[in-house]
Scaffold this active site. Structure first.
Site, PDB file in Angstrom:
ATOM      1  N   ILE A  93       0.822  -1.217   0.000  1.00  0.00           N
ATOM      2  CA  ILE A  93       0.000   0.000   0.000  1.00  0.00           C
ATOM      3  C   ILE A  93       0.855   1.265   0.000  1.00  0.00           C
ATOM      4  O   ILE A  93       0.341   2.361   0.171  1.00  0.00           O
ATOM      5  CB  ILE A  93      -0.980   0.017   1.181  1.00  0.00           C
ATOM      6  CG1 ILE A  93      -0.246  -0.100   2.521  1.00  0.00           C
ATOM      7  CG2 ILE A  93      -2.003  -1.108   1.044  1.00  0.00           C
ATOM      8  CD1 ILE A  93      -1.156   0.033   3.737  1.00  0.00           C
ATOM      9  N   GLY A  94       2.176   1.111  -0.187  1.00  0.00           N
ATOM     10  CA  GLY A  94       3.015   2.290  -0.378  1.00  0.00           C
ATOM     11  C   GLY A  94       3.875   2.712   0.787  1.00  0.00           C
ATOM     12  O   GLY A  94       4.417   3.819   0.779  1.00  0.00           O
ATOM     13  N   GLY A  95       4.039   1.856   1.795  1.00  0.00           N
ATOM     14  CA  GLY A  95       4.854   2.229   2.952  1.00  0.00           C
ATOM     15  C   GLY A  95       6.283   2.584   2.599  1.00  0.00           C
ATOM     16  O   GLY A  95       6.848   3.543   3.133  1.00  0.00           O
ATOM     17  N   CYS A 134       6.955 -12.163   4.206  1.00  0.00           N
ATOM     18  CA  CYS A 134       7.609 -12.543   5.460  1.00  0.00           C
ATOM     19  C   CYS A 134       7.186 -13.916   5.966  1.00  0.00           C
ATOM     20  O   CYS A 134       7.834 -14.485   6.850  1.00  0.00           O
ATOM     21  CB  CYS A 134       7.321 -11.495   6.537  1.00  0.00           C
ATOM     22  SG  CYS A 134       5.563 -11.389   6.993  1.00  0.00           S
ATOM     23  N   GLN A 194       8.559 -13.357 -10.715  1.00  0.00           N
ATOM     24  CA  GLN A 194       9.375 -14.478 -11.170  1.00  0.00           C
ATOM     25  C   GLN A 194       9.494 -14.543 -12.687  1.00  0.00           C
ATOM     26  O   GLN A 194      10.382 -15.212 -13.213  1.00  0.00           O
ATOM     27  CB  GLN A 194       8.806 -15.799 -10.637  1.00  0.00           C
ATOM     28  CG  GLN A 194       9.024 -15.990  -9.150  1.00  0.00           C
ATOM     29  CD  GLN A 194       8.309 -17.217  -8.624  1.00  0.00           C
ATOM     30  OE1 GLN A 194       7.363 -17.114  -7.855  1.00  0.00           O
ATOM     31  NE2 GLN A 194       8.761 -18.392  -9.027  1.00  0.00           N
ATOM     32  N   SER A 245      10.584  -5.403  -0.035  1.00  0.00           N
ATOM     33  CA  SER A 245       9.948  -5.868   1.200  1.00  0.00           C
ATOM     34  C   SER A 245       9.248  -7.188   0.890  1.00  0.00           C
ATOM     35  O   SER A 245       8.024  -7.255   0.797  1.00  0.00           O
ATOM     36  CB  SER A 245       8.951  -4.816   1.700  1.00  0.00           C
ATOM     37  OG  SER A 245       8.426  -5.182   2.950  1.00  0.00           O
ATOM     38  N   GLU A 294       3.852  -5.172  -7.582  1.00  0.00           N
ATOM     39  CA  GLU A 294       2.988  -5.747  -6.542  1.00  0.00           C
ATOM     40  C   GLU A 294       1.943  -6.625  -7.219  1.00  0.00           C
ATOM     41  O   GLU A 294       1.281  -6.189  -8.158  1.00  0.00           O
ATOM     42  CB  GLU A 294       2.310  -4.643  -5.730  1.00  0.00           C
ATOM     43  CG  GLU A 294       1.276  -5.113  -4.724  1.00  0.00           C
ATOM     44  CD  GLU A 294       1.827  -6.103  -3.713  1.00  0.00           C
ATOM     45  OE1 GLU A 294       1.282  -7.218  -3.631  1.00  0.00           O
ATOM     46  OE2 GLU A 294       2.812  -5.759  -3.020  1.00  0.00           O
TER      47      GLU A 294
END
Length: 383
Positions: free
Chosen positions: A24-26, A89, A68, A86, A45
């Site tokens: 969302i643009g962090g 995770c 990919q 980012s 994204e």
């Protein structure tokens, strides 16, 4: 490369930046907050809803193809100086299966690492953000091995917003990499993993890996954090004063969005149902307007109450904590805007109206802290 760098500084050309896993643009907000003269030449994204939010705020829709499928030639055409990443995770979280590189969600990041040596102009700088635990994974080993072979120097950090005055416990792993001969401002930290932001401010009293701050250090950090009330959009109430929440509601309404999952248009809809308090009260993390620490909000916040983030007591009892009756403290969820505030997103950040409440919490839970990332980026780009 050093001459090109000097020429860029003299001509004040903006750094060309690629943003991977833009969410969302962090990361972009962090880049803006850092004050670095830069241009995001493309963002990547795969999540459609996240791209709706990104486009709503930045008037640009990220590339939505599978990372990919990218080739070195695809990346070369952007002529980017820095790559900001980012990656997912989940392969590295304590709650996950910890498959690391064997997890399909790690494949796209591994693909990016594979492409770097095949580009005609590898990026001068890389920035990677992930959860604590990534630093002990085989993916991390692969990343450091690749960067070392390609003449990058790294500095790694594990930092939390608490270290930047924000009452939010969200420790994250960060890797900053610069390709020789570009130097870091503090070269004492080269090839180290640090738990302190001191190098960002020209201080050398670093805390290395394995020497994390003791409890007294944490207590000192909290002294400099702003209270939770500074991050609220809905009025806080203390000392047993009547709440501005409509008392005709007893909080038993389903707060988990099962009535269309629409965004609440009144305060009382954020109240935690009494049934949940009775069942899960002992597992809840309760904070107050004057608290200096709030637990990490995960993507499951508002769906589940156990281990997903703190709840706010809107009536402050004489004795804080679970010794007092939780039902009388009128617990509520933090709103998405408030969670964004804890992530230090700017005031003008907003969600498009069609994004549901659950989606908002999930996207924020997957995002990053601008308060932490902005100074890290400033330090990375500083020569």
């Amino acid at each position: 490369m050093a001459e090109q760098e000097l020429q860029r500084i003299n001509e004040k050309k903006p750094w060309q930046v690629l943003e991977f896993y833009s969410g969302i643009g962090g990361m972009r907000y962090s880049l803006m907050a850092s004050g670095i003269v830069s241009e995001v030449v493309e963002a990547f994204e795969i999540n459609d809803s996240a791209n709706d939010v990104y486009q709503h705020n930045f008037k640009h829709r990220p590339y939505q193809g599978n990372i990919q499928s990218l080739t070195a030639a695809d990346l070369d055409k952007y002529n980017a100086d820095a790559w900001l990443l980012s990656p997912p995770c989940q392969p590295y979280t304590r709650q996950g299966l910890q498959k690391h590189s064997g997890d399909a969600r790690a494949f796209s990041f591994l693909r990016i690492l594979e492409l770097i040596p095949h580009t005609t102009k590898p990026p001068q700088m890389l920035f990677v953000e992930n959860v604590v635990g990534f630093e002990t994974s085989d993916t991390h080993m692969e990343m450091i091995g690749t960067l070392t072979k390609l003449d990058y120097v790294t500095q790694e950090f594990i930092l939390s917003p608490l270290q930047f005055g924000v009452p939010y416990s969200r420790p994250r792993y960060f890797c900053l990499a610069k390709r020789k001969p570009l130097p870091f401002k503090s070269q004492h930290s080269n090839n180290k993993l640090l738990w302190s932001p001191d190098p960002l401010y020209g201080r050398d009293d670093q805390v290395e890996f394995g020497k994390c701050q003791a409890e007294e250090g944490l207590d000192k950090l909290l002294e400099f954090c702003k209270p939770v009330e500074k991050f609220l959009e809905l009025a806080a109430h203390v000392d047993g004063e009547p709440s501005s929440v409509d008392d005709s509601e007893n909080g038993s309404k389903d707060c988990c969005g099962q009535e269309g999952d629409s965004v609440p248009d009144s305060v009382h809809q954020y109240l935690v149902p009494v049934s949940l308090i009775e069942r899960w009260g002992n597992a809840m993390d309760i904070v107050y307007p004057d608290s200096k620490r709030c637990c990490c909000f995960t993507k499951s916040y508002y769906r589940y109450v156990k281990g997903t983030g703190s709840l706010l007591a809107t009536v402050q009892p004489k004795i804080k904590g679970k010794e007092s009756c939780l039902k009388e403290q009128r617990l509520r969820y933090f709103t998405p805007r408030e969670v964004a505030n804890f992530h230090s997103f700017p005031e003008d950040f907003e969600f498009p109206k069609h994004i549901s409440l659950r989606q908002r919490y999930a996207m924020l839970g997957n995002s990053l802290s601008v308060a932490v990332v902005a100074p890290l980026l400033r330090y990375l780009f500083d020569s």
